[in-house]
Design an enzyme around this catalytic site. Structure first.
Site, PDB file in Angstrom:
ATOM      1  N   ARG A  54     -27.150  21.761  17.160  1.00 35.68           N
ATOM      2  CA  ARG A  54     -26.480  20.531  16.741  1.00 35.68           C
ATOM      3  C   ARG A  54     -26.339  19.607  17.953  1.00 35.68           C
ATOM      4  O   ARG A  54     -25.659  19.940  18.927  1.00 35.68           O
ATOM      5  CB  ARG A  54     -25.107  20.850  16.142  1.00 35.68           C
ATOM      6  CG  ARG A  54     -24.427  19.643  15.519  1.00 35.68           C
ATOM      7  CD  ARG A  54     -23.118  20.032  14.858  1.00 35.68           C
ATOM      8  NE  ARG A  54     -23.308  20.900  13.715  1.00 35.68           N
ATOM      9  CZ  ARG A  54     -23.611  20.472  12.505  1.00 35.68           C
ATOM     10  NH1 ARG A  54     -23.795  19.183  12.286  1.00 35.68           N
ATOM     11  NH2 ARG A  54     -23.746  21.319  11.507  1.00 35.68           N
ATOM     12  N   GLY A  60       0.782  -1.226   0.000  1.00 32.99           N
ATOM     13  CA  GLY A  60       0.000   0.000   0.000  1.00 32.99           C
ATOM     14  C   GLY A  60       0.810   1.269   0.000  1.00 32.99           C
ATOM     15  O   GLY A  60       0.248   2.367  -0.142  1.00 32.99           O
ATOM     16  N   GLU A  61       2.135   1.187   0.162  1.00 35.01           N
ATOM     17  CA  GLU A  61       2.964   2.385   0.147  1.00 35.01           C
ATOM     18  C   GLU A  61       2.923   3.045  -1.235  1.00 35.01           C
ATOM     19  O   GLU A  61       2.904   2.362  -2.257  1.00 35.01           O
ATOM     20  CB  GLU A  61       4.410   2.050   0.527  1.00 35.01           C
ATOM     21  CG  GLU A  61       4.577   1.671   1.986  1.00 35.01           C
ATOM     22  CD  GLU A  61       6.035   1.420   2.339  1.00 35.01           C
ATOM     23  OE1 GLU A  61       6.899   1.515   1.441  1.00 35.01           O
ATOM     24  OE2 GLU A  61       6.305   1.118   3.519  1.00 35.01           O
ATOM     25  N   ARG A  76     -12.339  21.072   9.235  1.00 42.15           N
ATOM     26  CA  ARG A  76     -13.306  21.220  10.325  1.00 42.15           C
ATOM     27  C   ARG A  76     -12.694  20.918  11.687  1.00 42.15           C
ATOM     28  O   ARG A  76     -13.340  21.120  12.718  1.00 42.15           O
ATOM     29  CB  ARG A  76     -14.530  20.331  10.058  1.00 42.15           C
ATOM     30  CG  ARG A  76     -15.425  20.873   8.952  1.00 42.15           C
ATOM     31  CD  ARG A  76     -16.511  19.915   8.543  1.00 42.15           C
ATOM     32  NE  ARG A  76     -16.010  18.858   7.670  1.00 42.15           N
ATOM     33  CZ  ARG A  76     -16.744  17.920   7.117  1.00 42.15           C
ATOM     34  NH1 ARG A  76     -18.058  17.910   7.342  1.00 42.15           N
ATOM     35  NH2 ARG A  76     -16.213  17.005   6.327  1.00 42.15           N
ATOM     36  N   GLN A  77     -11.452  20.452  11.684  1.00 39.08           N
ATOM     37  CA  GLN A  77     -10.727  20.256  12.945  1.00 39.08           C
ATOM     38  C   GLN A  77      -9.708  21.391  13.083  1.00 39.08           C
ATOM     39  O   GLN A  77      -8.498  21.180  13.054  1.00 39.08           O
ATOM     40  CB  GLN A  77     -10.043  18.889  12.951  1.00 39.08           C
ATOM     41  CG  GLN A  77     -11.023  17.726  12.864  1.00 39.08           C
ATOM     42  CD  GLN A  77     -10.340  16.383  12.947  1.00 39.08           C
ATOM     43  OE1 GLN A  77      -9.433  16.176  13.747  1.00 39.08           O
ATOM     44  NE2 GLN A  77     -10.766  15.446  12.106  1.00 39.08           N
ATOM     45  N   THR A 107     -23.127  15.092   4.976  1.00 41.86           N
ATOM     46  CA  THR A 107     -24.169  14.058   4.978  1.00 41.86           C
ATOM     47  C   THR A 107     -25.498  14.584   4.461  1.00 41.86           C
ATOM     48  O   THR A 107     -26.414  13.804   4.225  1.00 41.86           O
ATOM     49  CB  THR A 107     -24.377  13.495   6.400  1.00 41.86           C
ATOM     50  OG1 THR A 107     -24.803  14.556   7.253  1.00 41.86           O
ATOM     51  CG2 THR A 107     -23.085  12.896   6.937  1.00 41.86           C
ATOM     52  N   GLY A 146     -27.744  16.349   6.000  1.00 40.93           N
ATOM     53  CA  GLY A 146     -28.809  16.511   6.988  1.00 40.93           C
ATOM     54  C   GLY A 146     -29.186  17.962   7.224  1.00 40.93           C
ATOM     55  O   GLY A 146     -30.373  18.316   7.242  1.00 40.93           O
ATOM     56  N   THR A 147     -28.192  18.822   7.397  1.00 39.95           N
ATOM     57  CA  THR A 147     -28.453  20.235   7.663  1.00 39.95           C
ATOM     58  C   THR A 147     -29.194  20.891   6.505  1.00 39.95           C
ATOM     59  O   THR A 147     -30.183  21.609   6.695  1.00 39.95           O
ATOM     60  CB  THR A 147     -27.124  20.975   7.921  1.00 39.95           C
ATOM     61  OG1 THR A 147     -26.530  20.466   9.115  1.00 39.95           O
ATOM     62  CG2 THR A 147     -27.353  22.478   8.063  1.00 39.95           C
ATOM     63  N   LYS A 192     -30.142  26.737  14.287  1.00 42.74           N
ATOM     64  CA  LYS A 192     -30.294  25.314  14.593  1.00 42.74           C
ATOM     65  C   LYS A 192     -29.456  24.919  15.800  1.00 42.74           C
ATOM     66  O   LYS A 192     -28.517  25.605  16.187  1.00 42.74           O
ATOM     67  CB  LYS A 192     -29.891  24.456  13.393  1.00 42.74           C
ATOM     68  CG  LYS A 192     -28.400  24.432  13.084  1.00 42.74           C
ATOM     69  CD  LYS A 192     -28.103  23.507  11.914  1.00 42.74           C
ATOM     70  CE  LYS A 192     -26.609  23.308  11.703  1.00 42.74           C
ATOM     71  NZ  LYS A 192     -25.885  24.515  11.365  1.00 42.74           N
TER      72      LYS A 192
END
Length: 315
Positions: A198, A42-43, A100-101, A227, A229-230, A196
């Site tokens: 969360r 996999g390298e 997002r992190q 996803t 949803g929002t 909203k």
């Protein structure tokens, strides 16, 4: 332009080669030869198939799924070009993964967006170009030049051509108000906000609508649809509040998990996205519209090479 053709090399990882080919065509240079393969364990191994000595090189590689594989491809290609004596290595990251992190929200949380910045810089990148960062402060994680392009004008031009009357641009949360206002300024419409709560990651509960949407065509804008949803819940809330139609648009169509099924069966009339992230099986249906960012990124490459302002693209 002949000088550009002689001195600029554009390479692509495997994440979005189709976009890279569009960009290279706009710039007017052939896509560089790079053989990307994997060993049996996999390298990743990369071989640059042409001389880049003294050239200004650009790598097109969004950090979309599989994010970890694509990140390693980018880092290895940067290292390969630097070791091959390229004059500069600019990484074009249409979608910045792990964005997002970007901060600690709990004790002992990592700040993975900063880690990615450190890795790209340590690999030898001279400059980074991204599109519609989820968090603008990520630019400050780099100690090298960083250009954050935006696809707002591309989305705005599409909706202008539709000649929507009595529209309203809607932010799906309070954090996206600046983005919504920018699109609203292009379209000359008012804005509204979905307030909203969360409950947990990738799950949200629509609370209420701030602003007047009754009798209007709503255009919900976000930087990322993950996803779905929002966006789907927000669109339903807008229709329930009297909106006549609901559109959704975003720069980065992550579309993970049940996103496609949710949006296809939702009240949304159209979902307008760009090609920063590839659709693996092509455009998924009539509800989806894909706009290209190739010309914008291509123009940014030309301006970077010619030492001209990139920000003027948006003035």
């Amino acid at each position: 332009m002949s000088t550009l053709k002689n001195n600029v090399k554009i390479f692509s990882g495997t994440a979005n080669r189709e976009l890279a080919e569009e960009i290279a065509q706009y710039v007017g240079v052939p896509l560089g030869r790079a053989d990307i393969s994997r060993f049996s364990d996999g390298e990743i191994t990369i071989n640059i198939g042409e001389s880049v000595r003294g050239k200004d090189t650009f790598i097109i590689q969004p950090l979309c799924a599989p994010a970890n594989e694509n990140i390693m491809e980018l880092l290895i290609m940067v290292d390969a070009l630097k070791r091959a004596s390229a004059n500069s290595v600019t990484t074009i990251v249409p979608y910045y993964g792990y964005a997002r992190q970007d901060r600690k929200t709990r004790a002992r949380d990592p700040i993975t967006a900063k880690l990615i910045a450190d890795l790209v810089t340590a690999a030898g990148a001279s400059r980074v170009v991204a599109m519609d960062l989820h968090a603008g402060q990520i630019q400050g994680f780099f100690n090298i030049p960083f250009d954050n392009l935006t696809a707002i004008s591309i989305l705005a031009n599409y909706f202008k051509e539709k000649k929507i009357e009595n529209g309203v641009v809607v932010s799906p949360d309070l954090g996206g108000v600046t983005r919504a206002r920018e699109l609203a300024n292009y379209l000359e419409t008012p804005i509204a906000v979905i307030d909203k709560k969360r409950a947990s990651p990738n799950e949200s509960e629509v609370m209420n609508i701030i602003g007047e949407v009754s009798g209007r065509t709503a255009i919900v804008i976000d930087d990322i649809i993950d996803t779905g949803g929002t966006i789907v819940q927000g669109a339903q809330a807008l229709i329930d509040s009297g909106a006549t139609e609901a559109y959704a648009c975003c720069t980065h169509p992550v579309f993970s998990g049940p996103a496609m099924d949710r949006m296809c069966s939702s009240v949304l009339k159209e979902i307008v996205v760009t090609n920063t992230i590839p659709f693996i099986n092509g455009c998924p249906g009539e509800k989806f519209v894909i706009l290209s960012v190739a010309e914008l990124i291509g123009e940014a490459i030309i301006r970077i090479y010619e030492n001209r302002s990139v920000s003027e693209l948006f003035e």
